[in-house]
Write a protein that holds these residues in place. Structure first.
Motif, PDB file in Angstrom:
ATOM      1  N   ASP A 213      -2.402   0.186  -4.438  1.00  0.00           N
ATOM      2  CA  ASP A 213      -3.238   1.193  -4.270  1.00  0.00           C
ATOM      3  C   ASP A 213      -2.595   2.309  -3.389  1.00  0.00           C
ATOM      4  O   ASP A 213      -1.783   2.184  -2.417  1.00  0.00           O
ATOM      5  CB  ASP A 213      -4.382   0.973  -3.704  1.00  0.00           C
ATOM      6  CG  ASP A 213      -5.593   0.324  -4.594  1.00  0.00           C
ATOM      7  OD1 ASP A 213      -5.395   0.426  -5.916  1.00  0.00           O
ATOM      8  OD2 ASP A 213      -6.450  -0.388  -4.330  1.00  0.00           O
ATOM      9  N   GLU A 214      -3.250   3.629  -3.341  1.00  0.00           N
ATOM     10  CA  GLU A 214      -2.579   4.717  -2.761  1.00  0.00           C
ATOM     11  C   GLU A 214      -3.423   5.027  -1.860  1.00  0.00           C
ATOM     12  O   GLU A 214      -4.692   5.378  -1.887  1.00  0.00           O
ATOM     13  CB  GLU A 214      -2.368   5.839  -3.972  1.00  0.00           C
ATOM     14  CG  GLU A 214      -1.193   5.358  -4.934  1.00  0.00           C
ATOM     15  CD  GLU A 214      -1.204   6.447  -5.974  1.00  0.00           C
ATOM     16  OE1 GLU A 214      -2.058   7.481  -6.235  1.00  0.00           O
ATOM     17  OE2 GLU A 214      -0.106   6.341  -7.005  1.00  0.00           O
TER      18      GLU A 214
ATOM     19  N   VAL B  37       0.876  -1.130   0.110  1.00  0.00           N
ATOM     20  CA  VAL B  37       0.102   0.198  -0.130  1.00  0.00           C
ATOM     21  C   VAL B  37       0.833   1.136   0.122  1.00  0.00           C
ATOM     22  O   VAL B  37       1.883   1.203   0.741  1.00  0.00           O
ATOM     23  CB  VAL B  37      -0.977  -0.154   1.198  1.00  0.00           C
ATOM     24  CG1 VAL B  37      -1.915   1.180   1.386  1.00  0.00           C
ATOM     25  CG2 VAL B  37      -1.750  -1.157   1.355  1.00  0.00           C
ATOM     26  N   ARG B  38       0.629   2.124  -1.043  1.00  0.00           N
ATOM     27  CA  ARG B  38       1.432   3.264  -1.003  1.00  0.00           C
ATOM     28  C   ARG B  38       1.087   4.428  -0.399  1.00  0.00           C
ATOM     29  O   ARG B  38      -0.197   4.811  -0.717  1.00  0.00           O
ATOM     30  CB  ARG B  38       1.854   3.743  -2.667  1.00  0.00           C
ATOM     31  CG  ARG B  38       2.276   2.373  -3.387  1.00  0.00           C
ATOM     32  CD  ARG B  38       2.671   2.882  -4.822  1.00  0.00           C
ATOM     33  NE  ARG B  38       3.112   4.137  -5.080  1.00  0.00           N
ATOM     34  CZ  ARG B  38       3.242   4.511  -6.116  1.00  0.00           C
ATOM     35  NH1 ARG B  38       2.835   4.073  -7.416  1.00  0.00           N
ATOM     36  NH2 ARG B  38       3.624   5.824  -6.259  1.00  0.00           N
TER      37      ARG B  38
ATOM     38  N   GLU C  80       6.403  12.582   0.405  1.00  0.00           N
ATOM     39  CA  GLU C  80       7.096  11.126   0.355  1.00  0.00           C
ATOM     40  C   GLU C  80       6.163  10.218   0.266  1.00  0.00           C
ATOM     41  O   GLU C  80       4.901  10.380   0.774  1.00  0.00           O
ATOM     42  CB  GLU C  80       7.968  11.135   1.770  1.00  0.00           C
ATOM     43  CG  GLU C  80       8.296   9.813   1.999  1.00  0.00           C
ATOM     44  CD  GLU C  80       8.922  10.062   3.429  1.00  0.00           C
ATOM     45  OE1 GLU C  80       9.532   8.778   3.842  1.00  0.00           O
ATOM     46  OE2 GLU C  80       8.947  10.784   4.277  1.00  0.00           O
ATOM     47  N   ILE C  81       6.390   9.102  -0.389  1.00  0.00           N
ATOM     48  CA  ILE C  81       5.621   7.835  -0.593  1.00  0.00           C
ATOM     49  C   ILE C  81       6.325   6.859   0.371  1.00  0.00           C
ATOM     50  O   ILE C  81       7.515   6.624   0.051  1.00  0.00           O
ATOM     51  CB  ILE C  81       5.750   7.622  -1.990  1.00  0.00           C
ATOM     52  CG1 ILE C  81       5.051   8.790  -2.926  1.00  0.00           C
ATOM     53  CG2 ILE C  81       4.740   6.239  -2.159  1.00  0.00           C
ATOM     54  CD1 ILE C  81       5.285   8.296  -4.456  1.00  0.00           C
ATOM     55  N   MET C  82       5.614   6.241   1.095  1.00  0.00           N
ATOM     56  CA  MET C  82       5.988   5.111   1.811  1.00  0.00           C
ATOM     57  C   MET C  82       5.450   3.852   1.508  1.00  0.00           C
ATOM     58  O   MET C  82       4.149   3.765   1.304  1.00  0.00           O
ATOM     59  CB  MET C  82       5.572   5.404   3.329  1.00  0.00           C
ATOM     60  CG  MET C  82       6.033   6.563   3.997  1.00  0.00           C
ATOM     61  SD  MET C  82       5.482   6.578   5.662  1.00  0.00           S
ATOM     62  CE  MET C  82       3.749   7.194   5.604  1.00  0.00           C
ATOM     63  N   PRO C  83       6.178   2.934   0.792  1.00  0.00           N
ATOM     64  CA  PRO C  83       5.774   1.673   0.343  1.00  0.00           C
ATOM     65  C   PRO C  83       5.414   0.840   1.837  1.00  0.00           C
ATOM     66  O   PRO C  83       6.461   0.351   2.112  1.00  0.00           O
ATOM     67  CB  PRO C  83       6.815   0.954  -0.464  1.00  0.00           C
ATOM     68  CG  PRO C  83       8.110   1.910  -0.031  1.00  0.00           C
ATOM     69  CD  PRO C  83       7.492   3.133   0.635  1.00  0.00           C
ATOM     70  N   ILE C  84       4.169   0.573   1.903  1.00  0.00           N
ATOM     71  CA  ILE C  84       4.060  -0.349   3.021  1.00  0.00           C
ATOM     72  C   ILE C  84       3.414  -1.543   2.720  1.00  0.00           C
ATOM     73  O   ILE C  84       2.412  -1.755   2.096  1.00  0.00           O
ATOM     74  CB  ILE C  84       2.971   0.458   4.039  1.00  0.00           C
ATOM     75  CG1 ILE C  84       3.282   1.812   4.402  1.00  0.00           C
ATOM     76  CG2 ILE C  84       2.751  -0.453   5.368  1.00  0.00           C
ATOM     77  CD1 ILE C  84       4.640   2.063   5.441  1.00  0.00           C
ATOM     78  N   VAL C  85       4.344  -2.891   3.269  1.00  0.00           N
ATOM     79  CA  VAL C  85       3.653  -4.158   3.068  1.00  0.00           C
ATOM     80  C   VAL C  85       2.928  -4.820   4.117  1.00  0.00           C
ATOM     81  O   VAL C  85       3.299  -4.625   5.347  1.00  0.00           O
ATOM     82  CB  VAL C  85       5.157  -4.960   2.775  1.00  0.00           C
ATOM     83  CG1 VAL C  85       4.631  -6.252   2.784  1.00  0.00           C
ATOM     84  CG2 VAL C  85       5.828  -4.518   1.671  1.00  0.00           C
TER      85      VAL C  85
END
Length: 178
Positions: free
Chosen positions: A167-168, A89-90, A97-102
């Motif tokens: 998805d964002e 989930v972005r 800032e974009i944090m790519p969260i798994v």
């Protein structure tokens, strides 16, 4: 006449008790050898060897997106992502800032919040930023928004909000109610 062997003796002439003592002695010797091996290398050298192995592991195409100071949790998340057991989930912050969260496929909003917290804590450790963040304050002041809908129910699954892989979600400051 041949003497009969007693029930507690084995063919080799050793009794069962003698065998148990022998096994205990072998086990003690093995433990002593392990302790000697443990003492042979100082902690710093073991840590260096581990970090070298980890650096080689992270060069694998599957794990190349991970930082050099990777944690086991990050490796497991990346593997779960590869096998389709997790999704990214972005999360967009106000500063761009974009944090790519798994998170796992059936994650709840609370799971996403915990993953964001873990992501930020690891980032701060690696960059040496702020020591303490009041997450209670953060979640009272900010909310997560997906396609204009606030993710307010912590127990609701992300899928129920329509959130899928890549998805964002926006990390947005809450408006004060007057």
């Amino acid at each position: 006449m041949m003497e009969e062997q007693s029930e507690d003796q084995v063919e080799g002439g050793m009794s069962v008790k003698d065998e148990e003592v022998e096994k205990d002695n072998l086990t003690d010797e093995a433990l002593d050898a392990d302790e000697e091996d443990d003492e042979a290398l100082p902690h710093s050298e073991i840590l260096d060897i581990f970090e070298e192995g980890l650096a080689r592991l992270v060069q694998d195409p599957l794990l190349c997106d991970l930082p050099i100071q990777v944690t086991l949790e990050e490796v497991n998340s990346q593997i779960a992502l590869e096998y389709g057991q997790a999704m990214t989930v972005r999360v967009f912050k106000a500063d761009g800032e974009i944090m790519p969260i798994v998170v796992v496929q059936n994650a709840t909003v609370l799971d996403l919040k915990k993953a964001i917290r873990r992501f930020m804590e690891l980032k701060q450790q690696r960059e040496g930023g702020v020591k303490h963040v009041s997450w209670r304050y953060v979640w009272r002041t900010f909310s997560l928004v997906f396609q204009g809908e606030k993710l307010e129910d912590d127990k609701m699954r992300l899928k129920d909000y329509g959130i899928r892989n890549r998805d964002e979600v926006t990390f947005m400051k809450r408006l004060r109610k007057k």
